[in-house]
Design a protein around this motif. Structure first.
Motif, PDB file in Angstrom:
ATOM      1  N   ARG A   8       0.846  -1.190   0.000  1.00 13.01           N
ATOM      2  CA  ARG A   8       0.000   0.000   0.000  1.00 13.01           C
ATOM      3  C   ARG A   8       0.879   1.236   0.000  1.00 13.01           C
ATOM      4  N   ALA A   9       0.269   2.394  -0.276  1.00 14.58           N
ATOM      5  CA  ALA A   9       0.989   3.665  -0.221  1.00 14.58           C
ATOM      6  C   ALA A   9       1.197   4.061   1.236  1.00 14.58           C
ATOM      7  N   VAL A  10       2.425   4.469   1.556  1.00 13.77           N
ATOM      8  CA  VAL A  10       2.788   4.912   2.897  1.00 13.77           C
ATOM      9  C   VAL A  10       3.460   6.273   2.762  1.00 13.77           C
ATOM     10  N   PRO A  11       3.062   7.283   3.568  1.00 14.86           N
ATOM     11  CA  PRO A  11       3.638   8.623   3.402  1.00 14.86           C
ATOM     12  C   PRO A  11       5.156   8.663   3.489  1.00 14.86           C
ATOM     13  N   ALA A  12       5.731   7.993   4.461  1.00 15.64           N
ATOM     14  CA  ALA A  12       7.195   8.016   4.624  1.00 15.64           C
ATOM     15  C   ALA A  12       7.641   6.629   5.098  1.00 15.64           C
ATOM     16  N   PRO A  13       7.870   5.707   4.177  1.00 14.25           N
ATOM     17  CA  PRO A  13       8.231   4.346   4.586  1.00 14.25           C
ATOM     18  C   PRO A  13       9.532   4.305   5.380  1.00 14.25           C
ATOM     19  N   ASP A  14       9.557   3.475   6.393  1.00 11.89           N
ATOM     20  CA  ASP A  14      10.776   3.217   7.160  1.00 11.89           C
ATOM     21  C   ASP A  14      11.463   2.032   6.496  1.00 11.89           C
ATOM     22  N   TRP A  15      12.349   2.299   5.543  1.00 12.96           N
ATOM     23  CA  TRP A  15      12.925   1.220   4.744  1.00 12.96           C
ATOM     24  C   TRP A  15      13.790   0.267   5.557  1.00 12.96           C
ATOM     25  N   PRO A  16      14.572   0.734   6.549  1.00 10.17           N
ATOM     26  CA  PRO A  16      15.268  -0.250   7.389  1.00 10.17           C
ATOM     27  C   PRO A  16      14.300  -1.199   8.101  1.00 10.17           C
ATOM     28  N   ALA A  17      13.153  -0.665   8.562  1.00 14.66           N
ATOM     29  CA  ALA A  17      12.164  -1.530   9.202  1.00 14.66           C
ATOM     30  C   ALA A  17      11.535  -2.482   8.187  1.00 14.66           C
ATOM     31  N   VAL A  18      11.343  -2.004   6.959  1.00  9.82           N
ATOM     32  CA  VAL A  18      10.827  -2.869   5.899  1.00  9.82           C
ATOM     33  C   VAL A  18      11.781  -4.039   5.664  1.00  9.82           C
ATOM     34  N   THR A  19      13.069  -3.747   5.656  1.00  9.21           N
ATOM     35  CA  THR A  19      14.067  -4.804   5.487  1.00  9.21           C
ATOM     36  C   THR A  19      14.051  -5.765   6.662  1.00  9.21           C
ATOM     37  N   ASP A  20      13.977  -5.210   7.882  1.00  8.16           N
ATOM     38  CA  ASP A  20      13.952  -6.064   9.074  1.00  8.16           C
ATOM     39  C   ASP A  20      12.721  -6.965   9.094  1.00  8.16           C
ATOM     40  N   ARG A  21      11.640  -6.502   8.505  1.00 12.39           N
ATOM     41  CA  ARG A  21      10.404  -7.301   8.487  1.00 12.39           C
ATOM     42  C   ARG A  21      10.524  -8.481   7.526  1.00 12.39           C
ATOM     43  N   GLY A  22      11.465  -8.407   6.596  1.00  9.22           N
ATOM     44  CA  GLY A  22      11.662  -9.507   5.662  1.00  9.22           C
ATOM     45  C   GLY A  22      11.067  -9.290   4.293  1.00  9.22           C
ATOM     46  N   LEU A  23      10.708  -8.042   3.957  1.00 11.93           N
ATOM     47  CA  LEU A  23      10.094  -7.811   2.660  1.00 11.93           C
ATOM     48  C   LEU A  23      11.096  -7.894   1.510  1.00 11.93           C
ATOM     49  N   GLY A  24      12.393  -7.851   1.835  1.00 16.37           N
ATOM     50  CA  GLY A  24      13.373  -8.103   0.791  1.00 16.37           C
ATOM     51  C   GLY A  24      13.274  -9.532   0.282  1.00 16.37           C
ATOM     52  N   GLU A  25      13.192 -10.487   1.205  1.00 16.00           N
ATOM     53  CA  GLU A  25      13.024 -11.881   0.814  1.00 16.00           C
ATOM     54  C   GLU A  25      11.711 -12.097   0.073  1.00 16.00           C
ATOM     55  N   VAL A  26      10.669 -11.373   0.493  1.00 16.38           N
ATOM     56  CA  VAL A  26       9.379 -11.482  -0.185  1.00 16.38           C
ATOM     57  C   VAL A  26       9.487 -10.996  -1.630  1.00 16.38           C
TER      58      VAL A  26
END
Length: 259
Positions: free
Chosen positions: A165-183
């Motif tokens: 979804r659209a997010v105003p200011a994504p926290d990309w380090p948190a996105v990475t920690d969540r595992g969305l890179g693997e996704v």
């Protein structure tokens, strides 16, 4: 007795002093400083002191030990082993997996396209205007124009986003920690395109590459024996803001497709 009238002495203004003060104020005003600053913080929204003495301040609710621990924990990480192993199941998982973000499952936008397309385009996230389809606003119109220049259309590519979804200011380090890179890596492998375009500097690290130092770079996507030519460029919002970067992307496309 004679009355003596006295008059107050009137001193002439010190013009030199006034000129010095006026000049100093004008200098600071021209420099853009037109406010007074103090180092000591002040609670502007605090109640007046008189009222605060008469009325007790409301106490902030105290967090329990469990809430304190939960607030300090990192976001739950997705388990790569739980990812669906076919594209159709993955798209439904994309809609329903609660660990993808912290905003619930409503309002997520599906990827679009067929498996094995000649070109897959990945953007960082949907547009705020998106409701039923990915990139339905200004960014989508720019993408359609780019695809026409590339000799293709949206119906012939696979279009996906790194975030659901659209997010105003994504926290990309948190996105990475969540595992969305693997996704995302898994998503590309399932889509199995012939070529891959990544639009957005923050998306490239999710695929295991460094942040791009130029507005368009040529890379290679490699994962579990899969090798796909990759072209990475600035995101669609940046391309809208800086038309000259579109020319750089076009030159990179010509070089990329000539290989």
């Amino acid at each position: 007795m004679r009355q003596v009238k006295t008059h107050a002495m009137v001193h002439a203004p010190n013009n030199q002093f006034l000129n010095d003060i006026t000049g100093a104020l004008d200098w600071w005003r021209d420099a853009g400083v037109d406010c007074d600053f103090v180092d000591k913080p002040r609670q502007w929204l605090a109640p007046p002191e008189a009222e605060s003495r008469d009325q007790p301040r409301p106490e902030r609710p105290r967090q329990t030990a469990g809430e304190d621990v939960a607030a300090s924990l990192p976001p739950a990480r997705l388990d790569p082993a739980s990812l669906p192993q076919d594209l159709a199941a993955f798209t439904q998982w994309w809609l329903n997996e609660p660990l993808l973000d912290d905003y619930g499952t409503a309002g997520r936008i599906l990827p679009h396209g067929r498996q094995g397309a000649k070109l897959m385009v990945v953007v960082d996230m949907p547009e705020p205007e998106d409701r039923d389809a990915l990139l339905s606003g200004k960014q989508g119109r720019l993408l359609d124009a780019m695809l026409r220049a590339f000799g293709t259309t949206r119906e012939d590519i696979y279009l996906a986003s790194a975030l659901p979804r659209a997010v105003p200011a994504p926290d990309w380090p948190a996105v990475t920690d969540r595992g969305l890179g693997e996704v995302l890596v898994h998503h590309v492998r399932l889509a199995a395109p012939e070529r891959l375009i990544v639009l957005g500097g923050n998306v490239l690290p999710l695929l295991g590459h460094e942040l791009p130092q130029r507005s368009a770079v040529l890379q290679t996507f490699k994962h579990e024996g899969t090798t796909i030519p990759l072209l990475a460029s600035r995101g669609l919002p940046a391309l809208l803001a800086q038309p000259r970067w579109k020319a750089v992307l076009w030159q990179a496309w010509l070089e990329w497709t000539a290989r």
